[in-house]
Design a protein around this motif. Structure first.
Motif, PDB file in Angstrom:
ATOM      1  N   VAL A 134      29.988 -17.035  53.536  1.00  0.00           N
ATOM      2  CA  VAL A 134      30.924 -17.758  52.678  1.00  0.00           C
ATOM      3  C   VAL A 134      30.818 -19.255  52.953  1.00  0.00           C
ATOM      4  O   VAL A 134      30.803 -20.063  52.024  1.00  0.00           O
ATOM      5  N   LYS A 135      30.732 -19.632  54.225  1.00  0.00           N
ATOM      6  CA  LYS A 135      30.554 -21.060  54.569  1.00  0.00           C
ATOM      7  C   LYS A 135      29.323 -21.631  53.882  1.00  0.00           C
ATOM      8  O   LYS A 135      29.373 -22.702  53.286  1.00  0.00           O
ATOM      9  N   GLU A 136      28.220 -20.908  54.001  1.00  0.00           N
ATOM     10  CA  GLU A 136      26.966 -21.376  53.412  1.00  0.00           C
ATOM     11  C   GLU A 136      27.109 -21.548  51.900  1.00  0.00           C
ATOM     12  O   GLU A 136      26.655 -22.541  51.334  1.00  0.00           O
ATOM     13  N   GLU A 137      27.743 -20.592  51.268  1.00  0.00           N
ATOM     14  CA  GLU A 137      27.964 -20.671  49.821  1.00  0.00           C
ATOM     15  C   GLU A 137      28.811 -21.895  49.462  1.00  0.00           C
ATOM     16  O   GLU A 137      28.531 -22.590  48.490  1.00  0.00           O
ATOM     17  N   LEU A 138      29.828 -22.174  50.262  1.00  0.00           N
ATOM     18  CA  LEU A 138      30.772 -23.238  49.936  1.00  0.00           C
ATOM     19  C   LEU A 138      30.264 -24.637  50.257  1.00  0.00           C
ATOM     20  O   LEU A 138      30.538 -25.573  49.513  1.00  0.00           O
ATOM     21  N   ILE A 139      29.558 -24.786  51.357  1.00  0.00           N
ATOM     22  CA  ILE A 139      29.133 -26.123  51.739  1.00  0.00           C
ATOM     23  C   ILE A 139      27.670 -26.387  51.455  1.00  0.00           C
ATOM     24  O   ILE A 139      27.183 -27.494  51.664  1.00  0.00           O
ATOM     25  N   GLY A 140      26.954 -25.370  50.988  1.00  0.00           N
ATOM     26  CA  GLY A 140      25.606 -25.548  50.510  1.00  0.00           C
ATOM     27  C   GLY A 140      24.549 -25.854  51.547  1.00  0.00           C
ATOM     28  O   GLY A 140      23.589 -26.525  51.266  1.00  0.00           O
TER      29      GLY A 140
END
Length: 129
Positions: A119-125
């Protein structure tokens, strides 16, 4: 149309069953900001069967934010502590709201939080270490 309406009605009834438990878990206040007005159960992942991890008790303003209503950075700062909640609907839900904020503190808070790395990766790219 009748099938969709019936499925929605069944889902709402299922969510209502969790209402009292969610309220107790939340201390009968918003799980994002701590407010006590216009509280309702919010469905974080409507595509899956509702459960205690996919539901959160939110006030009217936080439900508006969850639905995409804009807010300024100062208003969003009060939500930052919810990132460290161990309930996915609380932490990941508020992270999705904070990710829309373009201020560096919001990105840093998401990076430092304990939410799922995917989810972090998805949100902060970027890839999370």
């Amino acid at each position: 149309m009748a099938k969709g309406y019936q499925a929605h009605k069944v889902r709402e009834e299922t969510i209502a069953v969790f209402g009292k438990s969610i309220g107790k878990r939340a201390g009968f206040k918003c799980e994002w900001c701590g407010g006590k007005d216009d509280l309702r159960v919010w469905d974080y992942k409507p595509e899956i069967e509702p459960n205690m991890d996919t539901l959160a008790l939110l006030c009217g303003r936080c439900r508006e934010l969850a639905a995409g209503k804009p807010a300024d950075g100062n208003e969003l700062r009060s939500l930052r502590n919810a990132l460290w909640n161990n309930i996915p609907s609380v932490a990941e839900g508020v992270a999705r709201v904070l990710a829309r904020c373009k201020e560096s503190w919001a990105r840093e808070a998401i990076e430092e939080s304990y939410i799922d790395d995917g989810v972090k990766e998805e949100l902060i790219g970027q890839t999370v270490r």
